[in-house]
Design a protein around this motif. Structure first.
Motif, mmCIF file in Angstrom:
data_model
loop_
_atom_site.group_PDB
_atom_site.id
_atom_site.type_symbol
_atom_site.label_atom_id
_atom_site.label_comp_id
_atom_site.label_asym_id
_atom_site.label_seq_id
_atom_site.Cartn_x
_atom_site.Cartn_y
_atom_site.Cartn_z
ATOM 1 N N ILE A 244 -75.920 32.392 -7.472
ATOM 2 C CA ILE A 244 -75.971 33.184 -8.712
ATOM 3 C C ILE A 244 -76.769 32.446 -9.790
ATOM 4 O O ILE A 244 -77.656 33.023 -10.439
ATOM 5 C CB ILE A 244 -74.549 33.503 -9.216
ATOM 6 N N ILE A 245 -76.470 31.152 -9.980
ATOM 7 C CA ILE A 245 -77.167 30.384 -11.019
ATOM 8 C C ILE A 245 -78.643 30.231 -10.682
ATOM 9 O O ILE A 245 -79.504 30.358 -11.558
ATOM 10 C CB ILE A 245 -76.485 29.020 -11.216
ATOM 11 N N ALA A 246 -78.952 29.971 -9.404
ATOM 12 C CA ALA A 246 -80.355 29.836 -8.997
ATOM 13 C C ALA A 246 -81.119 31.135 -9.252
ATOM 14 O O ALA A 246 -82.247 31.111 -9.768
ATOM 15 C CB ALA A 246 -80.443 29.441 -7.529
ATOM 16 N N LEU A 247 -80.511 32.270 -8.921
ATOM 17 C CA LEU A 247 -81.173 33.560 -9.150
ATOM 18 C C LEU A 247 -81.375 33.830 -10.638
ATOM 19 O O LEU A 247 -82.431 34.325 -11.051
ATOM 20 C CB LEU A 247 -80.353 34.692 -8.519
ATOM 21 N N LEU A 248 -80.362 33.497 -11.446
ATOM 22 C CA LEU A 248 -80.494 33.677 -12.898
ATOM 23 C C LEU A 248 -81.624 32.822 -13.460
ATOM 24 O O LEU A 248 -82.408 33.284 -14.305
ATOM 25 C CB LEU A 248 -79.175 33.340 -13.592
ATOM 26 N N VAL A 249 -81.718 31.585 -13.004
ATOM 27 C CA VAL A 249 -82.782 30.692 -13.470
ATOM 28 C C VAL A 249 -84.148 31.230 -13.057
ATOM 29 O O VAL A 249 -85.099 31.239 -13.854
ATOM 30 C CB VAL A 249 -82.565 29.261 -12.929
ATOM 31 N N ILE A 250 -84.263 31.721 -11.819
ATOM 32 C CA ILE A 250 -85.534 32.288 -11.343
ATOM 33 C C ILE A 250 -85.932 33.490 -12.190
ATOM 34 O O ILE A 250 -87.094 33.612 -12.618
ATOM 35 C CB ILE A 250 -85.420 32.681 -9.853
ATOM 36 N N ILE A 251 -84.969 34.376 -12.466
ATOM 37 C CA ILE A 251 -85.256 35.577 -13.266
ATOM 38 C C ILE A 251 -85.701 35.195 -14.674
ATOM 39 O O ILE A 251 -86.670 35.738 -15.213
ATOM 40 C CB ILE A 251 -84.014 36.501 -13.313
ATOM 41 N N VAL A 252 -84.988 34.237 -15.282
ATOM 42 C CA VAL A 252 -85.345 33.793 -16.638
ATOM 43 C C VAL A 252 -86.752 33.195 -16.644
ATOM 44 O O VAL A 252 -87.559 33.466 -17.549
ATOM 45 C CB VAL A 252 -84.314 32.780 -17.164
ATOM 46 N N MET A 253 -87.076 32.386 -15.645
ATOM 47 C CA MET A 253 -88.399 31.765 -15.580
ATOM 48 C C MET A 253 -89.500 32.807 -15.401
ATOM 49 O O MET A 253 -90.582 32.694 -16.006
ATOM 50 C CB MET A 253 -88.449 30.742 -14.435
ATOM 51 N N ILE A 254 -89.234 33.830 -14.586
ATOM 52 C CA ILE A 254 -90.233 34.893 -14.382
ATOM 53 C C ILE A 254 -90.442 35.673 -15.674
ATOM 54 O O ILE A 254 -91.582 35.952 -16.080
ATOM 55 C CB ILE A 254 -89.790 35.835 -13.247
ATOM 56 N N ARG A 255 -89.339 36.034 -16.343
ATOM 57 C CA ARG A 255 -89.449 36.764 -17.613
ATOM 58 C C ARG A 255 -90.178 35.922 -18.660
ATOM 59 O O ARG A 255 -90.977 36.435 -19.451
ATOM 60 C CB ARG A 255 -88.058 37.149 -18.114
ATOM 61 N N MET A 256 -89.889 34.639 -18.669
ATOM 62 C CA MET A 256 -90.526 33.750 -19.628
ATOM 63 C C MET A 256 -92.024 33.638 -19.347
ATOM 64 O O MET A 256 -92.848 33.608 -20.271
ATOM 65 C CB MET A 256 -89.861 32.369 -19.545
ATOM 66 N N GLU A 257 -92.380 33.575 -18.073
ATOM 67 C CA GLU A 257 -93.784 33.472 -17.683
ATOM 68 C C GLU A 257 -94.599 34.663 -18.189
ATOM 69 O O GLU A 257 -95.759 34.520 -18.583
ATOM 70 C CB GLU A 257 -93.878 33.374 -16.155
ATOM 71 N N ARG A 258 -93.981 35.841 -18.199
ATOM 72 C CA ARG A 258 -94.677 37.062 -18.600
ATOM 73 C C ARG A 258 -94.625 37.311 -20.102
ATOM 74 O O ARG A 258 -95.237 38.247 -20.594
ATOM 75 C CB ARG A 258 -94.064 38.263 -17.869
ATOM 76 N N SER A 259 -93.880 36.486 -20.819
ATOM 77 C CA SER A 259 -93.699 36.701 -22.255
ATOM 78 C C SER A 259 -94.791 36.009 -23.065
ATOM 79 O O SER A 259 -95.594 35.221 -22.537
ATOM 80 C CB SER A 259 -92.333 36.168 -22.694
#
Length: 305
Positions: free
Chosen positions: A136-151
């Motif tokens: 769960i934590i790994a997936l949350l971190v991946i999602i946050v990093m992807i969203r951050m990359e596109r921001s």
């Protein structure tokens, strides 16, 4: 909620948990070094801070693991800001040396701190890390990093990496963005440290030295600096390869090192370069469609024949 736990044999479950923890750690360092271009050789220090903070919160204060997890991230981020405020004005080798120095200072302090066991470390940490909470934590971190990359924030970090002076001329406050980035990267390291502490259940200062930072940096470089899927792949490979090579224990590290050298010779920019998830998905669909078209043409030519 614990439907994943016990689904696999304990050995394989332990490997997957370790892979998940290293993915979390490597993604945090990728944000610092890969995306923003700030070479940090002290990432293990923030892993250490998160691990010890989580162990103290659960063992000495008896608080739940979720509280310990958040405290580990926040305390690591606070240290990241405190250290980042003076050192992030430096660049290149000077920044690397300062981050390395902080890691060695922290290790020396822990060696002489009886409250956390000194050189003997802390033992008896409750085993709170499970396959489910790691995933769960790994997936949350991946999602946050992807969203951050596109921001806009992510694009500003890339601009700083490419040319800090030019980015400042375009109105980007480079120091502010680097400090925020460092706080996020070290917060992520703190989460990984909490999971690590409650998996191995024993902490010793010598486990968080310079080589641990290099190990995490290897994962980022091997996968490809600035690439989220590359970092995930690099962390997975460099965690799994030593386990796969256990059949030849006496030559295990020799083979491991040789594989690293060969990979970097033939893929100097990493296995996935600067590839992001969008590019990866597009290429996958392109190859899939090309294969489907080829198969359809073969069928058509077969029918005509």
């Amino acid at each position: 909620m614990a439907f994943l736990d016990g689904l696999l044999p304990a050995y394989y479950e332990s490997i997957i948990i370790t892979v998940g923890i290293y993915i979390i750690l490597a993604l945090g360092l990728n944000l610092i070094t890969g995306v923003t271009g700030q070479l940090s050789l002290g990432h293990a220090a923030y892993l250490c801070i998160g691990a010890y903070t989580s162990a103290i919160v659960t063992m000495k204060f008896g608080l739940p693991f979720i509280v310990a997890l958040l405290c580990a991230g926040v305390v690591s981020a606070l240290f990241g800001v405190l250290i980042g405020f003076p050192v992030l004005r430096l660049t290149g080798d000077y920044l690397a040396i300062c981050t390395l120095g902080f890691g060695e200072i922290l290790k020396s302090v822990l060696f002489n701190m009886p409250y956390v066991g000194g050189a003997m470390g802390m033992a008896g940490i409750p085993p709170k890390t499970t396959l489910l909470n790691t995933v769960i934590i790994a997936l949350l971190v991946i999602i946050v990093m992807i969203r951050m990359e596109r921001s806009r924030f992510g694009r500003s970090l890339v601009a700083i990496r490419e040319d800090e002076i030019a980015s400042e001329c375009m109105g980007i406050d480079a120091f502010k963005y680097k400090l925020q980035m460092f706080a996020i990267g070290t917060f992520t390291a703190g989460l990984g440290g909490a999971l690590w502490a409650h998996k191995i259940m024993v902490l010793q200062p010598r486990d968080f030295g310079f080589m641990k930072s290099i190990e995490i940096l290897n994962m980022v470089v091997l996968g490809g600096l600035g690439s989220i899927p590359g970092t995930i792949l690099g962390a997975t490979l460099l965690t799994a390869i030593p386990e796969i090579l256990r059949f030849s224990s006496e030559y295990r590290m020799i083979i491991y090192g040789a594989l690293l050298v060969i990979m970097m010779i033939f893929r100097p920019h990493g296995l996935m370069g600067n590839m992001n998830f969008n590019t990866l998905v597009k290429r996958t669909f392109k190859r899939f469609n090309a294969g489907a078209d080829k198969e359809q043409k073969n069928k058509k030519s077969g029918m005509e024949g």
